[in-house]
Write a protein that holds these residues in place. Sequence first.
Motif, PDB file in Angstrom:
ATOM      1  N   LYS A  15     -17.120  15.281  19.111  1.00  0.00           N
ATOM      2  CA  LYS A  15     -15.811  14.666  18.825  1.00  0.00           C
ATOM      3  C   LYS A  15     -15.650  14.338  17.337  1.00  0.00           C
ATOM      4  O   LYS A  15     -14.588  14.571  16.756  1.00  0.00           O
ATOM      5  CB  LYS A  15     -15.630  13.379  19.654  1.00  0.00           C
ATOM      6  CG  LYS A  15     -15.418  13.623  21.143  1.00  0.00           C
ATOM      7  CD  LYS A  15     -15.538  12.319  21.939  1.00  0.00           C
ATOM      8  CE  LYS A  15     -16.958  11.839  21.932  1.00  0.00           C
ATOM      9  NZ  LYS A  15     -17.211  10.631  22.731  1.00  0.00           N
ATOM     10  N   ASP A  34     -15.492   3.805  17.816  1.00  0.00           N
ATOM     11  CA  ASP A  34     -16.766   3.081  17.650  1.00  0.00           C
ATOM     12  C   ASP A  34     -16.885   2.467  16.252  1.00  0.00           C
ATOM     13  O   ASP A  34     -17.363   1.344  16.096  1.00  0.00           O
ATOM     14  CB  ASP A  34     -17.958   4.011  17.897  1.00  0.00           C
ATOM     15  CG  ASP A  34     -18.198   4.249  19.374  1.00  0.00           C
ATOM     16  OD1 ASP A  34     -17.684   3.475  20.200  1.00  0.00           O
ATOM     17  OD2 ASP A  34     -18.910   5.213  19.705  1.00  0.00           O
ATOM     18  N   ARG A  58     -16.751  -3.034  26.634  1.00  0.00           N
ATOM     19  CA  ARG A  58     -15.591  -2.308  27.180  1.00  0.00           C
ATOM     20  C   ARG A  58     -14.287  -3.058  26.906  1.00  0.00           C
ATOM     21  O   ARG A  58     -13.249  -2.436  26.649  1.00  0.00           O
ATOM     22  CB  ARG A  58     -15.758  -2.065  28.685  1.00  0.00           C
ATOM     23  CG  ARG A  58     -16.930  -1.193  29.071  1.00  0.00           C
ATOM     24  CD  ARG A  58     -16.773   0.243  28.589  1.00  0.00           C
ATOM     25  NE  ARG A  58     -18.032   0.996  28.742  1.00  0.00           N
ATOM     26  CZ  ARG A  58     -18.341   2.073  28.044  1.00  0.00           C
ATOM     27  NH1 ARG A  58     -17.511   2.556  27.128  1.00  0.00           N
ATOM     28  NH2 ARG A  58     -19.495   2.685  28.223  1.00  0.00           N
ATOM     29  N   GLY A  80     -17.476   7.799  24.405  1.00  0.00           N
ATOM     30  CA  GLY A  80     -17.626   8.602  25.621  1.00  0.00           C
ATOM     31  C   GLY A  80     -17.251   7.896  26.911  1.00  0.00           C
ATOM     32  O   GLY A  80     -16.895   8.545  27.899  1.00  0.00           O
ATOM     33  N   GLY A  81     -17.301   6.547  26.904  1.00  0.00           N
ATOM     34  CA  GLY A  81     -16.997   5.816  28.130  1.00  0.00           C
ATOM     35  C   GLY A  81     -15.583   5.258  28.171  1.00  0.00           C
ATOM     36  O   GLY A  81     -15.188   4.607  29.154  1.00  0.00           O
ATOM     37  N   ARG A 118     -27.290   5.292  20.529  1.00  0.00           N
ATOM     38  CA  ARG A 118     -26.486   5.245  21.757  1.00  0.00           C
ATOM     39  C   ARG A 118     -27.275   4.512  22.841  1.00  0.00           C
ATOM     40  O   ARG A 118     -28.137   5.089  23.502  1.00  0.00           O
ATOM     41  CB  ARG A 118     -26.132   6.666  22.203  1.00  0.00           C
ATOM     42  CG  ARG A 118     -25.189   7.365  21.222  1.00  0.00           C
ATOM     43  CD  ARG A 118     -24.835   8.720  21.751  1.00  0.00           C
ATOM     44  NE  ARG A 118     -23.807   9.365  20.956  1.00  0.00           N
ATOM     45  CZ  ARG A 118     -24.050  10.296  20.036  1.00  0.00           C
ATOM     46  NH1 ARG A 118     -25.292  10.660  19.753  1.00  0.00           N
ATOM     47  NH2 ARG A 118     -23.053  10.852  19.377  1.00  0.00           N
ATOM     48  N   LEU A 120     -26.864   3.592  25.855  1.00  0.00           N
ATOM     49  CA  LEU A 120     -26.938   4.066  27.244  1.00  0.00           C
ATOM     50  C   LEU A 120     -27.979   5.170  27.430  1.00  0.00           C
ATOM     51  O   LEU A 120     -28.428   5.421  28.553  1.00  0.00           O
ATOM     52  CB  LEU A 120     -25.562   4.571  27.717  1.00  0.00           C
ATOM     53  CG  LEU A 120     -24.479   3.500  27.863  1.00  0.00           C
ATOM     54  CD1 LEU A 120     -23.151   4.143  28.256  1.00  0.00           C
ATOM     55  CD2 LEU A 120     -24.873   2.467  28.912  1.00  0.00           C
ATOM     56  N   ARG A 137     -18.349  10.388  35.640  1.00  0.00           N
ATOM     57  CA  ARG A 137     -17.151  10.384  34.793  1.00  0.00           C
ATOM     58  C   ARG A 137     -16.317  11.663  34.895  1.00  0.00           C
ATOM     59  O   ARG A 137     -15.226  11.710  34.300  1.00  0.00           O
ATOM     60  CB  ARG A 137     -17.565  10.180  33.330  1.00  0.00           C
ATOM     61  CG  ARG A 137     -18.200   8.842  33.066  1.00  0.00           C
ATOM     62  CD  ARG A 137     -18.696   8.780  31.636  1.00  0.00           C
ATOM     63  NE  ARG A 137     -19.265   7.483  31.299  1.00  0.00           N
ATOM     64  CZ  ARG A 137     -19.773   7.191  30.118  1.00  0.00           C
ATOM     65  NH1 ARG A 137     -19.777   8.114  29.162  1.00  0.00           N
ATOM     66  NH2 ARG A 137     -20.272   5.993  29.868  1.00  0.00           N
TER      67      ARG A 137
END
Length: 171
Positions: A15, A34, A58, A80-81, A118, A120, A137
Amino acid sequence: MFKNIILTGFMGVGKTSVGTKLAQDLGYTFVDTDTLIEADQKMTITDIFAKLGEPRFRDIESTVIGKILQGERQIISTGGGAVIRDANRDAFRKAGFVVCLSARAEVIFERVKQETHRPLLQTPDPLAKINELLENRARFYSQADLSIDTSGKTVDEVVHIIKERIRHAYC
Ligand code: S3P
């Protein structure tokens, strides 16, 4: 032209690289949610996850998205989330043309395995985590105006596909 182009998709799909080049080519401003979150909180994403937790991250992400979508002539690279919240997806759709970049899990793993920023993916088995998150997702990522698998494609090739598509959509 579209008010904004919103890039969605999993971590490591390209991205930032695609968004930066697309912004240069179209004369739009490149923004990364971000980066804005880190500036707003004066903390790295890793520290926000560690100190405030993912649910708070979030919330902050949704607030930042809401603000940035007020602008126009922007290429917006989203975390991404970000797509997991209905309100974010609705806001993306209203604010511009949504492009979802994807890549095969193994390709994503190769791209991100040396990186540590990252939270996660800081697990003993990142590839399994990537597969799990991709599965959870998939139904959200699929709700884009245009989807491009970046596996094996150069940044220029992906940018070309987006420019061709928006040219046709606009004409
Ligand atoms: C996340 C993706 C990251 C960042 C955070 C959470 C996710 O953004 O927002 O680490 O949930 O997929 P990138 O997709 O830009 O790496």
